[in-house]
Design a protein around this motif. Structure first.
Motif, PDB file in Angstrom:
ATOM      1  N   SER A  64       0.835  -1.196   0.000  1.00 20.50           N
ATOM      2  CA  SER A  64       0.000   0.000   0.000  1.00 20.50           C
ATOM      3  C   SER A  64       0.870   1.245   0.000  1.00 20.50           C
ATOM      4  O   SER A  64       1.978   1.248   0.521  1.00 20.50           O
ATOM      5  N   SER A  65       0.317   2.295  -0.573  1.00 21.81           N
ATOM      6  CA  SER A  65       0.833   3.647  -0.375  1.00 21.81           C
ATOM      7  C   SER A  65       0.759   3.980   1.117  1.00 21.81           C
ATOM      8  O   SER A  65      -0.048   3.409   1.849  1.00 21.81           O
ATOM      9  N   PRO A  66       1.558   4.952   1.589  1.00 17.57           N
ATOM     10  CA  PRO A  66       1.475   5.352   2.998  1.00 17.57           C
ATOM     11  C   PRO A  66       0.249   6.184   3.332  1.00 17.57           C
ATOM     12  O   PRO A  66      -0.019   6.426   4.511  1.00 17.57           O
ATOM     13  N   SER A  71      -4.233   2.689   2.282  1.00 14.73           N
ATOM     14  CA  SER A  71      -4.087   1.632   3.287  1.00 14.73           C
ATOM     15  C   SER A  71      -5.439   1.113   3.755  1.00 14.73           C
ATOM     16  O   SER A  71      -5.625  -0.089   3.967  1.00 14.73           O
ATOM     17  N   THR A  87       3.871  -1.148   3.739  1.00 13.60           N
ATOM     18  CA  THR A  87       3.747   0.237   3.287  1.00 13.60           C
ATOM     19  C   THR A  87       4.973   0.618   2.474  1.00 13.60           C
ATOM     20  O   THR A  87       6.109   0.449   2.930  1.00 13.60           O
ATOM     21  N   GLU A  89       6.688   3.747   1.053  1.00 10.66           N
ATOM     22  CA  GLU A  89       6.670   5.207   1.152  1.00 10.66           C
ATOM     23  C   GLU A  89       6.800   5.882  -0.208  1.00 10.66           C
ATOM     24  O   GLU A  89       6.215   6.949  -0.444  1.00 10.66           O
TER      25      GLU A  89
END
Length: 206
Positions: A64-66, A71, A87, A89
């Motif tokens: 996932s993206s942060p 998320s 995650t 970043e």
């Protein structure tokens, strides 16, 4: 990417759903806004669409993206806890600078000179958002994130992978791996497959 799997590995890339800040019309970029209830429903719909295409309900790895809109989307799709999501970043959306949080009409009204330059070619690789990030730097960091993802995914972990991220990130990844560029609407799914090389299975599924 190398793999010891006996079958082709699939990479499911999902754009997060609509947010409370109207991500369908606003350029949020790095602004961290949560999913709206319609956005959560888009993620539930994506989960059902993915489930219909896979015999295994679990993914080998989930990324996932942060940003929370991504998320949360990953948690909805997988039904897993945050601890099971990796995650990345580097997969935050592009920093739109002065354009952050604005609609296209608001950008044109507030920053007409900047709007004219941007509107001439929004995807020009040498373009830099005013007080924000350049397209080139954005593409470079997404590629660094992609290298991390592929290294983690192939480190002895079997199964397909899922990424929930943003339009710009997903476009950059698909372009890098397959030289194609999907539209990537909110809640849409891109499916890539690796078997001695990357190929597109499906683009812009809704």
């Amino acid at each position: 990417m190398t793999t010891s799997r006996s079958h082709a590995a699939r990479f499911f890339l999902v754009r997060h759903g609509e947010t409370e800040g109207e991500s369908s019309i606003r350029y949020h970029g790095i602004t961290d806004v949560p999913l709206s209830e319609p956005g959560r429903e888009q993620m539930r719909r994506a989960a059902r669409a993915i489930e219909a295409r896979r015999s295994d309900v679990n993914f080998g790895k989930v990324f996932s993206s942060p940003l929370v809109r991504a998320s949360e989307g990953a948690r909805i799709i997988t039904g897993k806890t945050a601890a099971s999501i990796v995650t990345i970043e580097e997969f935050a959306e592009v920093h739109f600078g002065l354009f952050e949080g604005l609609t296209a009409d608001e950008i044109r009204e507030r920053y007409p000179d900047h709007f004219a330059i941007w509107n001439a070619d929004r995807l020009a690789p040498d373009y830099k958002y005013p007080e924000g990030e350049s397209r080139a730097n954005f593409a470079a960091r997404v590629e660094r994130g992609l290298e991390r993802v592929l290294a983690i995914w192939t480190a002895g972990i079997d199964g397909d992978a899922l990424l929930v991220a943003h339009r710009g990130v997903i476009r950059a990844i698909v372009r890098k791996l397959t030289n194609q560029q999907p539209v990537v609407e909110l809640g849409s799914i891109q499916i890539l497959e690796f078997d001695a090389g990357w190929r597109v299975v499906a683009l812009d599924l809704l």
